[in-house]
Design a protein around this motif. Structure first.
Motif, PDB file in Angstrom:
ATOM      1  N   ILE A 685       0.846  -1.190   0.000  1.00  0.00           N
ATOM      2  CA  ILE A 685       0.000   0.000   0.000  1.00  0.00           C
ATOM      3  C   ILE A 685       0.883   1.243   0.000  1.00  0.00           C
ATOM      4  N   ARG A 686       0.565   2.194  -0.866  1.00  0.00           N
ATOM      5  CA  ARG A 686       1.424   3.368  -1.059  1.00  0.00           C
ATOM      6  C   ARG A 686       1.007   4.512  -0.143  1.00  0.00           C
ATOM      7  N   LEU A 687       1.978   5.068   0.549  1.00  0.00           N
ATOM      8  CA  LEU A 687       1.738   6.246   1.385  1.00  0.00           C
ATOM      9  C   LEU A 687       1.863   7.492   0.516  1.00  0.00           C
ATOM     10  N   GLU A 688       0.786   8.277   0.445  1.00  0.00           N
ATOM     11  CA  GLU A 688       0.847   9.529  -0.293  1.00  0.00           C
ATOM     12  C   GLU A 688       1.508  10.618   0.533  1.00  0.00           C
ATOM     13  N   GLY A 689       1.277  10.618   1.846  1.00  0.00           N
ATOM     14  CA  GLY A 689       1.891  11.625   2.698  1.00  0.00           C
ATOM     15  C   GLY A 689       1.167  11.733   4.025  1.00  0.00           C
ATOM     16  N   VAL A 690       1.581  12.703   4.814  1.00  0.00           N
ATOM     17  CA  VAL A 690       1.002  12.910   6.142  1.00  0.00           C
ATOM     18  C   VAL A 690       0.741  14.397   6.351  1.00  0.00           C
TER      19      VAL A 690
END
Length: 986
Positions: A685-690
């Motif tokens: 699963i890809r993290l787009e950001g925080v």
């Protein structure tokens, strides 16, 4: 027949002693209570006229002055029993579409009746019928819908008594009321209590928000959103909301209320701050005591005012203490240093700083001639400065001798100007000193100001600078530098000024000069200063410059030539080192990519550093929330849109952190982002950001349209081919190989933690239990406690809490079984203890229906007891690739035993006897959606079901391959009456 004969008298004692009629103290709204109705039950029995037969009857008993009523029936010696007992009309709450029916009953053991065991039953059935009005005594069996077959956990024999309690759910109610009915088919039953209720989330105050009592939702609406209202003197940035679960429990709250400024939380209320305390802003904090030098006599103070004589600087926080101006510096002294022409001022910091630490100092100089004093002016030099001094020391130079100097040192702070002029004198100290230099000034520098081939012009500086009225003279001595010291000719000049023109010198010759300052009596001499200077050679005075210019041009030309040669050599070398077509095999991007090793964010002293290092910060204005898709441990989960500058809009999942969180909760929430941010793989699963730099923290990941894999498979049971299922498994294995190559162990690999997108691509997610492995390939992670998902966990990880990539391989084998079984629960209804016992006794899950043999063999390899013999994820990916390249290899199906591989009893009723109706059988194998298909086809008895072939099942409308096989295999099991019990019942 007398119900239970002589043991009846023990029944009510048992009831009383064990207190089965005591109301359970939970928030349940009771619609019907058989015990509370006493002798006014008025329930309907059917058939109305049974002749000599006896149906359900009310039995009354008195014990200790209390009367108890039960309904009982015991026609165990007569065949074809069909006796009904119907309740009165039960009014439904308009919002209660789901009710619970709690039954307390006793069932007699059929073996305790002589000669009746062959026709005696030990179960009865529960039915329901909805209506908008009370139909009175009208009774039609066709209007009732079966809820469940009620079977006892324990039956009562001749010399023992067992009371059973069962609770069943009636869901989907929509009309104004309903009836319950109990069908006896030949059992000996005593119905002791019937209680019908629905659950509510009780009215509550949580985090200063009031939420009303709310009816729990139905099964298809597990979360009911409820809006609340902040208590008096509290406010919230967003409307407080909470979720009521289907079990009548409050779940995650969003939008926390906080007490307004001047109020603090006291037992779910906001009360005014007491005099002497304050609170400046809305928060969950308590009122604080007024800071130093402040006070307030009011209730509900937002700020505390400064006391007289104390102030706040413009940069001071309004909630901080007040302070006063500092007192004067102490022990001010001036120490002359005639040898270097300066004096040193020093002092001790003020005794009273006024409660501040921003103390600075300023120095003022006054020169006094007689009784008149004037500012020293800009001529005097201070080191390091005369203003904003932070050290209690300053050096003063460029002073004149034979004068009185007064130095004033003043202490300052951030509130000095606010204190006014009246407060300033106490902050000053001064000292007066008379400068008298008995020694001549010192020579500080000597410089050449001009030269020819026969002359040199010199000047020099002195310190301190002499006053014009002082008679300071200078002695200048010089000689040729290279002369023999024994034969050197010295020339000595006495001068009245600090410069000289020396003539009649030899061309191109170096001379050594020495200069000294003389006192007024010509006997005292200051320090010496020596320098050597050289006259020009004969001829044009600029010839030296010409020579230098020519040399510089030649050097520049040589540098240009060297640079050109190096450039062409480098270009030629690069042309020889370019890759040919045959080289690309040895330098693929995957081979050139450096090997990464996972870094555990928990090793960082400051977890926020890990988040900033591994995750991209997103501005919240780039995120649009669209719909709540779930409620997690820390807050709500939304589907939304991410529109970052320079990028297209993308659908994302947004995890939010609810207000009122602690710093530990925030770090735990963001730790998963610190883990995900290190991964870059199409099956992770890809993290787009925080979002961390704003009030509401968020984790933004790619949006997976089809959600969790286990639910997706259950929703598409039988609709996906084996080839597609193996392809999904290959993606999961590739993601796990990537993690394993990074020395990383997942610990919670299960179908529920795999997400599926629109392309049926699977991605590993949920890194909450994940930890890094040590550098040792056999390194393990030992937990310090906590829950372990038993059904998915390798035996060595359960026994010793040691996790490796090999334990992840075991879990992958369970995921393979879940996928091939279309989301079936591993080990079915077995308890965790039974699962562990079975695994230790070498039991392994059987092959699911229609599972390719090669796939099942790979599962068994993943479940080897010796973890060293299990395949690695790289081996698993290679094998699955091989199967996908040869689809014919998936046609060989593993052996399948429906008695083991289908959750039995699917071949019998809940009491172990054959099913009495087609609908009861279909419900047990979770195929009740086909009840109408069987009825329309005229298949209404189990005898007709047993005669059906596969083609007959297709002809009545069962088209999905998985459903077709489930029904067919269940019929196969029905035909073998000796195999009707699950192997796990042994």
């Amino acid at each position: 027949m007398d119900f239970f004969g002589g043991i009846r008298r023990y029944l009510f004692s048992y009831v009383l002693l064990n207190g089965i009629f005591i109301t359970i103290q939970t928030k349940e709204e009771v619609l019907l209570d058989m015990r509370a109705s006493g002798d006014e039950l008025g329930w309907l029995t059917w058939p109305l006229d049974q002749g000599e037969k006896t149906g359900w009857e009310v039995v009354q008993r008195t014990l200790n002055g209390s009367q108890f009523y039960t309904y009982s029936i015991c026609n165990v010696e007569e065949r074809e029993q069909d006796n009904w007992l119907r309740t009165t009309f039960i009014q439904r709450h308009p919002l209660a579409s789901r009710v619970f029916v709690e039954l307390k009953f006793i069932v007699r053991d059929c073996n305790s009746f002589d000669g009746a065991s062959l026709i005696c039953k030990e179960t009865f059935n529960l039915y329901t019928s909805e209506s908008d009005a009370d139909v009175g005594t009208t009774f039609r069996k066709s209007q009732f819908k079966k809820v469940a077959t009620i079977a006892p956990d324990e039956i009562t024999g001749k010399n023992e008594m067992h009371i059973n309690t069962e609770t069943r759910v009636v869901d989907g109610l929509s009309r104004k009321g309903f009836y319950l009915a109990f069908q006896d088919i030949g059992a000996c039953i005593a119905l002791l209590s019937v209680r019908v209720f629905y659950k509510t989330c009780p009215g509550t105050v949580q985090n200063l928000a009031t939420f009303p009592e709310t009816v729990a939702g139905a099964e298809n609406q597990p979360l009911t959103e409820v809006s609340g209202v902040c208590v008096d003197n509290a406010a919230s940035e967003e409307l407080p909301r909470i979720y009521c679960t289907e079990e009548g429990k409050w779940a995650v709250q969003v939008g926390q209320c906080q007490c307004k400024p001047g109020y603090e939380e006291v037992k779910d209320t906001c009360q005014e701050c007491r005099p002497g305390s304050f609170k400046a802003e809305a928060s969950s904090d308590a009122c604080e005591p007024c800071p130093a030098n402040t006070d307030t006599l009011e209730h509900g103070a937002v700020l505390c005012a400064c006391k007289d004589g104390f102030f706040r600087a413009p940069t001071d926080p309004s909630t901080g203490p007040c302070s006063g101006p500092p007192s004067a510096p102490r022990d001010l002294s001036a120490v002359p240093q005639p040898s270097v022409g300066r004096l040193i001022l020093s002092w001790t910091p003020p005794e009273d700083t006024g409660g501040r630490n921003d103390i600075t100092y300023s120095v003022e100089c006054q020169r006094c001639d007689g009784v008149v004093c004037h500012p020293c002016g800009e001529r005097v030099r201070y080191e390091p400065a005369s203003m904003k001094l932070t050290e209690a020391r300053v050096s003063v130079s460029e002073l004149e001798a034979h004068l009185n100097y007064t130095f004033i040192v003043e202490a300052h702070s951030g509130v000095s100007q606010l204190a006014g002029e009246a407060q300033r004198p106490p902050s000053r100290s001064n000292v007066t000193i008379f400068l008298h230099y008995t020694d001549p000034p010192q020579i500080t520098t000597m410089r050449l100001v001009g030269r020819t081939s026969t002359s040199l012009a010199l000047s020099w500086d002195v310190s301190p600078r002499p006053r014009p009225q002082l008679n300071i003279r200078y002695k200048l001595t010089y000689h040729k530098k290279d002369d023999n010291l024994d034969k050197t000719t010295y020339t000595v000049l006495t001068l009245d000024k600090n410069s000289a023109q020396i003539k009649d010198l030899a061309p191109g010759t170096a001379y050594l000069f020495r200069v000294q300052a003389l006192g007024s009596d010509d006997n005292s001499e200051g320090s010496r200063m020596e320098e050597h200077f050289e006259t020009l050679t004969e001829g044009n005075p600029s010839q030296n410059y010409t020579v230098l210019l020519v040399a510089a041009v030649l050097v520049a030309m040589m540098l240009i030539v060297v640079s050109a040669v190096l450039f062409f050599r480098r270009r030629k070398r690069n042309s020889h080192t370019r890759q040919g077509p045959e080289d690309t095999y040895f330098s693929t991007p995957e081979q050139l990519k450096p090997l990464k090793t996972y870094v555990d964010p928990h090793t960082y002293e400051d977890p926020n550093v890990a988040v900033l290092k591994f995750a991209t910060e997103i501005h919240p204005s780039h995120i649009t929330k669209q719909k709540v898709i779930g409620a997690g441990e820390f807050g709500e989960v939304y589907r939304g849109i991410l529109k970052a500058p320079g990028r297209k809009e993308v659908a994302v999942a947004i995890k939010t952190l609810k207000p009122g969180y602690t710093e530990k909760q925030r770090q735990d929430f963001l730790s998963e982002a610190s883990i995900m941010g290190q991964f870059s793989h199409q099956n992770i699963i890809r993290l787009e950001g925080v979002v961390t730099k704003f009030k509401h923290a968020m984790i933004v990941t790619e949006y997976m349209e089809n959600g969790a894999l286990d639910r997706y498979l259950r929703d598409h049971d039988g609709e996906i081919s084996s080839f597609q299922l193996v392809g999904m498994l290959r993606g999961i294995a590739a993601g796990m190989k990537y993690l394993s190559d990074m020395s990383y162990v997942h610990r919670d690999l299960a179908a529920r933690n795999i997400l599926v997108n629109n392309n049926m691509e699977c991605k590993v997610s949920d890194f909450g239990l994940s930890r890094v492995l040590e550098d040792d390939p056999e390194g393990t992670y030992t937990t310090s406690g906590g829950k372990i998902p038993i059904r998915w966990t390798a035996p060595e990880a359960i026994a010793y809490r040691k996790f490796t990539s090999a334990s992840d391989v075991w879990s992958f084998g369970i995921v393979m079984w879940e996928v091939m079984a279309f989301g079936e629960r591993p080990y079915w209804d077995m308890s965790n203890h039974e699962v562990m016992k079975a695994i230790n006794e070498a039991f392994r899950l059987p092959a699911p229906m229609d599972c390719p043999s090669a796939v099942y063999q790979l599962m068994l390899q993943c479940w080897l007891q010796d973890r060293a013999k299990r395949p690695r994820f790289g081996d698993i990916v290679s094998l699955l690739d091989k199967l996908l390249r040869s689809p014919e290899s998936l046609k060989t199906i593993a052996d399948f035993d429906p008695r083991v591989s289908i959750r039995l009893p699917s071949t019998s009723g809940s009491d172990g006897s054959p099913f009495r109706s087609v609908s009861e059988w279909l419900e047990s194998i979770k195929m009740s959606q086909y009840s109408e298909n069987f009825t329309c086809a005229g298949i209404v008895t189990m005898e007709q079901v047993l005669q059906m072939k596969t083609e007959d099942i297709k002809n009545i409308g069962v088209r999905l391959p998985g459903h077709l096989k489930r029904i067919a295999y269940s019929i196969l099991g029905l035909k073998d009456q000796t195999s009707t019990l699950s192997v796990f019942a042994v």
